[in-house]
Scaffold this motif. Structure first.
Motif, PDB file in Angstrom:
ATOM      1  N   LEU A  82       0.884  -1.158   0.131  1.00 15.75           N
ATOM      2  CA  LEU A  82       0.196   0.052  -0.165  1.00 15.75           C
ATOM      3  C   LEU A  82       0.796   1.197   0.258  1.00 15.75           C
ATOM      4  O   LEU A  82       0.488   2.098  -0.344  1.00 15.75           O
ATOM      5  N   ARG A  83       1.989   1.169   0.661  1.00 13.84           N
ATOM      6  CA  ARG A  83       2.825   2.303   0.793  1.00 13.84           C
ATOM      7  C   ARG A  83       3.728   2.610  -0.172  1.00 13.84           C
ATOM      8  O   ARG A  83       4.791   3.607  -0.216  1.00 13.84           O
ATOM      9  N   LEU A  84       3.655   1.798  -1.381  1.00 16.27           N
ATOM     10  CA  LEU A  84       4.670   2.094  -2.383  1.00 16.27           C
ATOM     11  C   LEU A  84       4.766   3.292  -3.066  1.00 16.27           C
ATOM     12  O   LEU A  84       5.583   4.105  -3.276  1.00 16.27           O
ATOM     13  N   ASN A  85       3.190   3.788  -3.326  1.00 16.27           N
ATOM     14  CA  ASN A  85       3.282   5.153  -4.004  1.00 16.27           C
ATOM     15  C   ASN A  85       1.614   5.502  -3.705  1.00 16.27           C
ATOM     16  O   ASN A  85       0.874   4.662  -3.185  1.00 16.27           O
ATOM     17  N   GLU A  86       1.353   6.514  -4.322  1.00 15.31           N
ATOM     18  CA  GLU A  86       0.076   7.217  -4.356  1.00 15.31           C
ATOM     19  C   GLU A  86      -0.298   7.150  -5.724  1.00 15.31           C
ATOM     20  O   GLU A  86      -0.037   8.088  -6.565  1.00 15.31           O
ATOM     21  N   PRO A  87      -1.396   6.371  -6.492  1.00 17.15           N
ATOM     22  CA  PRO A  87      -1.678   6.548  -7.839  1.00 17.15           C
ATOM     23  C   PRO A  87      -2.232   7.829  -8.235  1.00 17.15           C
ATOM     24  O   PRO A  87      -2.936   8.473  -7.557  1.00 17.15           O
ATOM     25  N   ARG A  88      -1.984   8.206  -9.549  1.00 17.41           N
ATOM     26  CA  ARG A  88      -2.602   9.380 -10.024  1.00 17.41           C
ATOM     27  C   ARG A  88      -4.025   9.205 -10.737  1.00 17.41           C
ATOM     28  O   ARG A  88      -4.355   7.931 -10.636  1.00 17.41           O
ATOM     29  N   TYR A  89      -4.557  10.109 -10.916  1.00 17.84           N
ATOM     30  CA  TYR A  89      -5.693  10.098 -11.780  1.00 17.84           C
ATOM     31  C   TYR A  89      -5.613  10.215 -13.093  1.00 17.84           C
ATOM     32  O   TYR A  89      -4.832  11.030 -13.523  1.00 17.84           O
ATOM     33  N   ALA A  90      -6.526   9.770 -13.863  1.00 19.31           N
ATOM     34  CA  ALA A  90      -6.132   9.770 -15.268  1.00 19.31           C
ATOM     35  C   ALA A  90      -6.865  10.952 -15.805  1.00 19.31           C
ATOM     36  O   ALA A  90      -7.992  11.268 -15.611  1.00 19.31           O
ATOM     37  N   LYS A  91      -6.314  11.844 -16.733  1.00 22.11           N
ATOM     38  CA  LYS A  91      -6.551  12.910 -17.139  1.00 22.11           C
ATOM     39  C   LYS A  91      -7.502  12.680 -18.439  1.00 22.11           C
ATOM     40  O   LYS A  91      -7.183  11.828 -19.136  1.00 22.11           O
ATOM     41  N   LEU A  92      -8.440  13.591 -18.753  1.00 28.28           N
ATOM     42  CA  LEU A  92      -9.461  13.204 -19.934  1.00 28.28           C
ATOM     43  C   LEU A  92      -8.614  13.181 -21.162  1.00 28.28           C
ATOM     44  O   LEU A  92      -8.886  12.211 -21.904  1.00 28.28           O
ATOM     45  N   PRO A  93      -7.398  13.868 -21.645  1.00 29.66           N
ATOM     46  CA  PRO A  93      -6.886  13.704 -22.797  1.00 29.66           C
ATOM     47  C   PRO A  93      -5.910  12.424 -22.937  1.00 29.66           C
ATOM     48  O   PRO A  93      -6.358  11.762 -23.725  1.00 29.66           O
ATOM     49  N   ASN A  94      -5.682  11.839 -21.731  1.00 25.36           N
ATOM     50  CA  ASN A  94      -4.964  10.606 -21.548  1.00 25.36           C
ATOM     51  C   ASN A  94      -6.014   9.290 -21.790  1.00 25.36           C
ATOM     52  O   ASN A  94      -5.646   8.211 -22.219  1.00 25.36           O
ATOM     53  N   ILE A  95      -7.360   9.893 -21.177  1.00 25.52           N
ATOM     54  CA  ILE A  95      -8.397   8.868 -21.410  1.00 25.52           C
ATOM     55  C   ILE A  95      -8.669   8.479 -22.838  1.00 25.52           C
ATOM     56  O   ILE A  95      -9.045   7.473 -23.354  1.00 25.52           O
ATOM     57  N   MET A  96      -8.683   9.706 -23.585  1.00 25.17           N
ATOM     58  CA  MET A  96      -9.088   9.613 -24.917  1.00 25.17           C
ATOM     59  C   MET A  96      -7.986   9.044 -25.867  1.00 25.17           C
ATOM     60  O   MET A  96      -8.183   8.014 -26.750  1.00 25.17           O
ATOM     61  N   LYS A  97      -6.587   9.137 -25.514  1.00 22.07           N
ATOM     62  CA  LYS A  97      -5.514   8.740 -25.949  1.00 22.07           C
ATOM     63  C   LYS A  97      -5.523   7.004 -25.787  1.00 22.07           C
ATOM     64  O   LYS A  97      -5.051   6.144 -26.589  1.00 22.07           O
ATOM     65  N   ALA A  98      -5.915   6.668 -24.487  1.00 23.64           N
ATOM     66  CA  ALA A  98      -5.919   5.167 -24.382  1.00 23.64           C
ATOM     67  C   ALA A  98      -6.732   4.255 -25.153  1.00 23.64           C
ATOM     68  O   ALA A  98      -6.574   3.129 -25.469  1.00 23.64           O
ATOM     69  N   LYS A  99      -8.024   4.867 -25.808  1.00 30.15           N
ATOM     70  CA  LYS A  99      -8.663   4.253 -26.617  1.00 30.15           C
ATOM     71  C   LYS A  99      -8.171   3.748 -28.031  1.00 30.15           C
ATOM     72  O   LYS A  99      -8.441   3.041 -28.685  1.00 30.15           O
ATOM     73  N   ARG A 100      -7.078   4.495 -28.418  1.00 25.10           N
ATOM     74  CA  ARG A 100      -6.274   4.264 -29.555  1.00 25.10           C
ATOM     75  C   ARG A 100      -5.050   3.316 -29.298  1.00 25.10           C
ATOM     76  O   ARG A 100      -4.350   3.043 -30.338  1.00 25.10           O
ATOM     77  N   LYS A 101      -4.629   2.926 -28.066  1.00 25.68           N
ATOM     78  CA  LYS A 101      -3.490   2.067 -27.672  1.00 25.68           C
ATOM     79  C   LYS A 101      -3.747   0.754 -28.105  1.00 25.68           C
ATOM     80  O   LYS A 101      -4.781   0.336 -28.123  1.00 25.68           O
ATOM     81  N   PRO A 102      -2.843  -0.029 -28.260  1.00 24.47           N
ATOM     82  CA  PRO A 102      -2.895  -1.441 -28.878  1.00 24.47           C
ATOM     83  C   PRO A 102      -3.490  -2.222 -27.776  1.00 24.47           C
ATOM     84  O   PRO A 102      -2.991  -2.012 -26.532  1.00 24.47           O
ATOM     85  N   LEU A 103      -4.472  -3.362 -27.985  1.00 25.74           N
ATOM     86  CA  LEU A 103      -5.091  -4.024 -26.970  1.00 25.74           C
ATOM     87  C   LEU A 103      -5.196  -5.374 -27.804  1.00 25.74           C
ATOM     88  O   LEU A 103      -6.059  -5.684 -28.559  1.00 25.74           O
ATOM     89  N   ASP A 104      -4.586  -6.554 -27.401  1.00 25.51           N
ATOM     90  CA  ASP A 104      -4.275  -7.603 -27.748  1.00 25.51           C
ATOM     91  C   ASP A 104      -5.324  -8.738 -26.945  1.00 25.51           C
ATOM     92  O   ASP A 104      -5.281  -8.642 -25.896  1.00 25.51           O
ATOM     93  N   THR A 105      -6.188  -9.328 -27.800  1.00 21.12           N
ATOM     94  CA  THR A 105      -7.225 -10.189 -27.153  1.00 21.12           C
ATOM     95  C   THR A 105      -6.697 -11.752 -27.341  1.00 21.12           C
ATOM     96  O   THR A 105      -6.622 -11.784 -28.568  1.00 21.12           O
ATOM     97  N   LEU A 106      -6.439 -12.506 -26.235  1.00 16.13           N
ATOM     98  CA  LEU A 106      -6.156 -13.767 -26.403  1.00 16.13           C
ATOM     99  C   LEU A 106      -7.258 -14.663 -25.828  1.00 16.13           C
ATOM    100  O   LEU A 106      -7.721 -14.569 -24.817  1.00 16.13           O
ATOM    101  N   SER A 107      -6.986 -16.079 -26.024  1.00 13.95           N
ATOM    102  CA  SER A 107      -7.878 -16.926 -25.513  1.00 13.95           C
ATOM    103  C   SER A 107      -6.900 -17.808 -24.602  1.00 13.95           C
ATOM    104  O   SER A 107      -5.664 -17.953 -24.824  1.00 13.95           O
ATOM    105  N   ILE A 108      -7.505 -18.571 -23.769  1.00 15.29           N
ATOM    106  CA  ILE A 108      -6.586 -19.634 -22.883  1.00 15.29           C
ATOM    107  C   ILE A 108      -6.092 -20.652 -23.915  1.00 15.29           C
ATOM    108  O   ILE A 108      -4.893 -21.003 -23.636  1.00 15.29           O
ATOM    109  N   ASP A 109      -6.771 -21.214 -24.911  1.00 14.07           N
ATOM    110  CA  ASP A 109      -6.220 -22.144 -25.813  1.00 14.07           C
ATOM    111  C   ASP A 109      -5.027 -21.605 -26.714  1.00 14.07           C
ATOM    112  O   ASP A 109      -3.898 -21.969 -27.204  1.00 14.07           O
TER     113      ASP A 109
END
Length: 249
Positions: free
Chosen positions: A178-205
């Protein structure tokens, strides 16, 4: 240096959970979901390492239903570069999760894996340790400080007697306290940018992992309701109740 950060989708810590009618689990219908708080700390630490020029890439991975991509996007809004989603609707135990994460690590070959020390739903505190064992990697649990010095990790970890300082070779597994750090809040521009970042979907197989059932949940019940307290007029009355009613003295 690549950093891999497993995250878990859990019921938001501020939401009051209820057991479903057939006592098979927690009723999650229409509840707000979020990144496990300890996982959020792990994401923050990985992003800080990247901002410091120590890490070159931060990859977040989760195991869960399609809706868990929301938590991956949140992690990417906090600063992660890309996400890996192992899609499954099964409720998996820590050992199964560790096997899947080990398979992802075999693909990613990250130099550092940072996890939250536990999730706030199962509270098992097992996945990080099991992952380290399966991957034959050194581990440091309950980390309150993480530094990379001379190609090694310098970890300060919290123990019963205080603080312990250790060094680890890379690649390694670290679980965040718990005391490692204090997480930041996501800013709106970064939330919009996150929608375009790569996200790979895999199955267990896709990962070639064979899983089996390790445990069976028989029944889930809510904790007993606490009885209201009473005001006592004197210490003598307190002693009398402890002796004759509670029978603890």
């Amino acid at each position: 240096m690549k950093v891999l950060v497993p995250v878990k989708r859990v019921v938001d810590a501020n939401v009051k959970v209820r057991v479903n009618a057939d006592n098979t689990g927690v009723d999650t219908a229409n509840l707000k979901m979020a990144i496990n708080p300890f996982c959020e700390i792990a994401v923050e630490e990985a992003v800080r390492l990247k901002e410091a020029g120590v890490a070159s890439e931060v990859v977040v991975v989760t195991v869960g239903p399609k809706a868990a991509q929301e938590q991956l996007r949140t992690a990417m809004a906090l600063g992660a570069d890309r996400g890996v989603h192992i899609e499954t609707d099964e409720e998996l135990v820590p050992l199964s999760i560790a096997k899947l994460l080990n398979a992802v690590q075999s693909r990613e070959e990250a130099q550092l894996i940072i996890l939250g020390k536990q999730s706030i739903d199962g509270d098992n505190n097992q996945t990080g340790q099991m992952l380290a064992a399966l991957g034959k990697m050194p581990q440091a649990t309950f980390a309150s400080e993480v530094k990379v010095e001379g190609g090694q990790l310098a970890i300060t970890r919290e123990i019963d007697g205080g603080l312990q300082s250790i060094t680890l070779p890379l690649p390694a597994v670290v679980t965040a306290d718990l005391r490692l750090n204090e997480p930041r809040y996501a800013k709106l521009p970064n939330i919009m940018k996150a929608k375009r970042k790569p996200l790979d979907t895999l199955s267990i197989d896709d990962l070639g992992v064979s899983l089996k059932s390790h445990q069976k949940v028989l029944k889930v019940t809510p904790p007993a309701e606490r009885k209201g307290g009473v005001m006592l007029a004197s210490v003598a009355e307190l002693v009398e109740k402890l002796k004759n009613e509670a029978k603890v003295i």
